[in-house]
Write a protein that holds these residues in place. Structure first.
Motif, PDB file in Angstrom:
ATOM      1  N   UNK A 241      36.615  49.141  35.622  1.00 49.17           N
ATOM      2  CA  UNK A 241      36.351  49.963  36.798  1.00 49.17           C
ATOM      3  C   UNK A 241      35.727  49.122  37.919  1.00 49.17           C
ATOM      4  N   UNK A 242      34.782  48.286  37.543  1.00 50.99           N
ATOM      5  CA  UNK A 242      34.101  47.407  38.510  1.00 50.99           C
ATOM      6  C   UNK A 242      35.090  46.439  39.126  1.00 50.99           C
ATOM      7  N   UNK A 243      35.974  45.939  38.269  1.00 46.39           N
ATOM      8  CA  UNK A 243      36.967  44.969  38.770  1.00 46.39           C
ATOM      9  C   UNK A 243      37.871  45.633  39.808  1.00 46.39           C
ATOM     10  N   UNK A 244      38.407  46.771  39.445  1.00 48.94           N
ATOM     11  CA  UNK A 244      39.360  47.456  40.337  1.00 48.94           C
ATOM     12  C   UNK A 244      38.682  47.862  41.648  1.00 48.94           C
ATOM     13  N   UNK A 245      37.394  48.247  41.509  1.00 45.23           N
ATOM     14  CA  UNK A 245      36.630  48.693  42.676  1.00 45.23           C
ATOM     15  C   UNK A 245      36.415  47.569  43.683  1.00 45.23           C
ATOM     16  N   UNK A 246      36.312  46.353  43.191  1.00 47.16           N
ATOM     17  CA  UNK A 246      35.937  45.237  44.054  1.00 47.16           C
ATOM     18  C   UNK A 246      37.104  44.358  44.514  1.00 47.16           C
ATOM     19  N   UNK A 247      38.285  44.616  44.014  1.00 52.32           N
ATOM     20  CA  UNK A 247      39.410  43.799  44.503  1.00 52.32           C
ATOM     21  C   UNK A 247      40.099  44.527  45.658  1.00 52.32           C
ATOM     22  N   UNK A 248      40.837  43.776  46.444  1.00 54.97           N
ATOM     23  CA  UNK A 248      41.474  44.370  47.626  1.00 54.97           C
ATOM     24  C   UNK A 248      42.997  44.177  47.560  1.00 54.97           C
TER      25      UNK A 248
END
Lengths: 316, 503
Positions: A241-248
């Motif tokens: 979740x953190x990964x997906x939240x922080x990538x663009x």
């Protein structure tokens, strides 16, 4: 010049519209795959090609000539393998092959020599005197193909050739298809097994919603309809979740078991961002891979009908 | 030709390798004809059980029962009429015979038979043979009675012959009487008795006497008086003679009449003698059975199977041909190979032809076996019919084969096809002479039924096999069936074109 050409073909069975305004060009000397979900009209196209069905509208051309005018020539130049093994189960392997040789009007000597060659090609020469119904499933499929090849046709049409076969037998059949193509025969193959089509075909046509939505080489399709790449990764904490939240700028993502799959046009930059996030969150990367899109993805991109997609994927 | 040969070879291989099919196709019809043949074989009838009942058995009824026992009948006396009838119902007896109480010839009587009409095959046969047995006994009795009558008549004739001399004697006496009467009559008639007093010259004599002697006068008077008396007597005799002559005339007439009566009597006796002789010459047997009927068969065949063999053969040809071809047609049409066959350069006509030829060979073999068996067992002269029989069978078999192909082409499932085939077959059988003579049908239906291909085929084979009919007698049937064959081929090919799959 294509070996077959379908121009604005519509096929209707009473009230049931199966194909609508279909345009298709099948080039000579290739292994041409027709992809589509079950009931999409793949078999109907094949039967239109051989003149078994007459189009409700439009026309089918064989070597640039109307089918009706070249029906006799067409019949002696094509071989057709149906979904179900089509031969006489009470005849032996050799009797079946020779029977079809006679139906194709071959002289006796030619039948003899061709059957020897074809039996070797399909690796059934050691069971030539065996009653067909006693053969294994894979052998029966190969016998069916052999019956379609006895007259050394210019075109071989294979309708779902790997259907109902186990992976090993599927591999055998796909290998055989390649061998058939190597002797200069045009192969037209239909399947809903995308991986099979991907293995053997040079060109494919995708059938959806009663019409042909795209055709071309595999590379062309992949390039055109799936510019994204897939990043498959697995971390120790699996805090995706953190990964997906922080990538663009990614296209889509999903979790496949313990792995995160992210589809994005610029995979290299996204991968860099992901590594940075993992480092910041003090997580640990266990697995990472960047994959090119598969034919399945191309198919998914092209077929917008979600219901149909789900059905298609379920059947995989 | 190679394609056709390959297709036929393939068909045979499929049939032979499917053992059940092969057995059914080859042995089925033979088994069928054997069973039907045995059922209709009426050359012999064995072990017929007859229940017998009578309130009181007379010597005559016992004699009839004995007569039955002499044949192939097993009689059993039962205690009541009802038990006897129940015995037939329950299958204990084939027939129940109820004799009248104390059956006697002089009293007459009616013997009743109870039969189970559901057993159509044997009921008429049993009735016929038992009636024949009873009839024989009854005939014996009639013979004896009539013989007695004829013997009595013969005695009468003999008596008449014995008495015939008396009649001749009377006749000759009568003749004699007649002659005597004639003589007497002539004699009497010849007598002269008509004298008159004037015929005697008494006046002259008187005048001479008067002149000479007075005493002579008195003598004269006495003579005159005597003469007058004689004349009176003569006159009376004349009257009596006339009266006698009249009586003799009557007597003569009576004699003539007697002669006529005797002649009539003689005639009557002769007639009686002749008639009695005639009766004797006729014989008692002819009197008992004055008109006998003798049904002479127009063929030399012996049993019922011989007569129905052509019909049986047509039935087998019809059903096997239609079912085989239509089933093969449907199996081919619904098989996985159909599409693959379709897209080869071999035409559908070739497939149809191969189906026809395959089955023609099969039915041909079956027919040969049937004819061979028939020739061996009950037809001695079938070989003489071969020149007409072969083309007839070819046309008949071909017609039914193409009819089967047509049905197989129309229907999509084997079940529907089988039901249709059987129904159509039975319709054709019903409207023929196979079950009941076609003559029993109403006129309109009869005229329609006379165009029934089954009926025509049956008639054609009957004429050829049973009567060895020449071509001119069966030409009409040949032409009609050939017309049907051409028609069915055209319809089949058109239907093939219409129902061609995948359009």
């Amino acid at each position: 010049m294509g070996i077959f050409e379908l121009k604005g073909v519509t096929k209707r069975f009473k009230d049931n519209l199966v194909l609508e305004n279909l345009n298709l060009d099948i080039p000579q000397g290739s292994i041409f795959g027709i992809l589509g979900i079950n009931g999409s009209g793949k078999t109907t196209i094949l039967r239109l090609l051989v003149g078994y069905y007459k189009p409700t509208k439009g026309e089918v051309l064989y070597l640039n000539k109307k089918l009706k005018k070249v029906e006799g020539k067409l019949r002696s130049e094509i071989g057709f393998t149906t979904q179900d093994s089509a031969f006489y189960p009470k005849l032996t392997v050799e009797e079946n092959i020779k029977y079809f040789g006679a139906l194709y009007g071959l002289p006796k000597k030619t039948i003899e020599s061709n059957s020897d060659r074809i039996l070797k090609l399909v690796e059934l020469d050691h069971v030539r005197n065996r009653i067909a119904e006693q053969l294994s499933g894979g052998m029966q499929r190969r016998l069916d193909m052999a019956c379609s090849l006895i007259h050394v046709p210019k075109v071989v049409i294979l309708d779902e050739p790997t259907e109902d076969l186990d992976p090993l037998l599927r591999k055998d059949i796909l290998h055989l298809i390649k061998k058939i193509a190597e002797i200069g025969t045009t192969v037209i193959i239909t399947s809903h097994r995308l991986e099979d089509i991907e293995i053997v075909c040079d060109r494919v046509a995708i059938l959806h919603n009663k019409s042909m939505i795209r055709s071309g080489t595999l590379d062309e399709l992949k390039e055109e309809y799936s510019s994204s790449e897939e990043i498959h990764l697995q971390t120790k904490n699996q805090d995706y979740r953190t990964i997906v939240k922080n990538i663009s700028q990614y296209d889509t993502y999903y979790v496949d078991g313990s792995r995160l799959v992210i589809r994005a046009k610029n995979a290299e930059r996204i991968l860099h961002e992901i590594l940075h996030i993992i480092e910041n969150t003090k997580d640990k990367l266990i697995y990472v891979d960047v994959q090119r899109p598969t034919l399945e993805e191309v198919f998914q991109s092209l077929t917008k009908d979600v219901g149909a997609q789900k059905d298609f994927l379920r059947k995989q | 030709m190679n394609r056709l040969f390959t297709l036929i070879k393939k068909n045979f291989r499929l049939i032979v390798r499917s053992k059940a099919s092969a057995l059914m196709i080859i042995l089925g019809p033979l088994l069928l004809i054997m069973l039907v043949g045995a059922a209709f074989n009426t050359a012999n009838i064995y072990g017929i059980r007859v229940g017998v009942y009578s309130e009181e058995y007379s010597p005559l009824s016992e004699a009839i029962i004995h007569e039955l026992n002499q044949g192939d009948y097993a009689t059993q006396k039962v205690e009541s009429e009802q038990a006897c009838i129940e015995g037939v119902k329950n299958g204990i007896f084939h027939v129940c015979s109820v004799f009248p109480n104390n059956l006697k010839v002089d009293l007459g009587g009616n013997i009743q038979f109870y039969v189970d009409n559901t057993k159509t095959n044997i009921v008429y046969l049993i009735s016929e043979t038992i009636s024949a047995n009873i009839g024989k006994k009854s005939q014996d009795l009639s013979f004896q009675l009539t013989k007695g009558v004829v013997d009595t008549l013969e005695d009468i004739k003999d008596t008449i012959e014995d008495r015939e001399d008396l009649l001749d004697e009377i006749k000759s006496l009568n003749e004699e009487d007649k002659v005597l009467l004639g003589i007497v009559s002539n004699d009497l008639a010849g007598m002269t008795l008509n004298y008159e007093k004037t015929d005697i010259p008494l006046g002259t004599l008187q005048s001479q006497i008067s002149d000479s002697n007075s005493s002579a006068g008195s003598a004269f008077n006495a003579v005159e008086s005597k003469i007058e008396t004689i004349l009176e007597d003569t006159s009376k005799a004349s009257s009596k003679r006339d009266s006698s002559l009249e009586k003799i005339q009557t007597l003569s007439q009576n004699t003539e009449s007697s002669k006529f009566s005797i002649a009539q009597m003689q005639k009557t006796f002769d007639s009686i003698k002749r008639d009695v002789s005639g009766v004797k010459e006729t014989g008692v047997n002819k009197i008992v059975n004055p008109i006998t009927s003798d049904i002479k068969p127009i063929t030399t065949q012996k049993t019922h199977i011989n007569f129905i063999f052509p019909t049986l053969m047509i039935m087998i040809i019809m059903f096997v041909s239609m079912l085989l071809t239509s089933t093969l047609e449907i199996r081919e049409k619904t098989s996985r190979v159909y599409f693959k066959n379709f897209i080869t350069p071999t035409s559908t006509t070739m497939f149809t032809l191969s189906n026809y030829l395959t089955n023609l060979i099969i039915i041909g073999i079956q027919s040969t076996i049937l004819l061979g068996a028939a020739s061996y067992f009950f037809f001695d002269n079938i070989a003489t019919s071969i020149p007409l029989l072969l083309p007839a069978l070819f046309i008949i078999i071909s017609f039914f084969l193409f009819l089967g192909i047509l049905l197989g082409n129309i229907f999509k499932t084997e079940e529907t096809n089988t039901i249709t085939n059987i129904s159509l077959g039975f319709i054709m059988i019903f409207f023929s002479s196979a079950i009941l003579p076609i003559e029993t049908l109403p006129t309109v239906i009869r005229s329609i039924a006379s165009f029934n291909p089954f009926f025509i085929s049956e008639t054609l084979l009957n004429k050829i096999i049973l009567f060895q009919a020449p071509l001119k007698n069966v030409l009409e049937h040949f032409l009609l069936l050939s017309g049907y064959l051409i028609g069915i081929i055209i319809i089949t090919l058109i239907s093939k074109k219409i129902t061609k799959r995948g359009q």
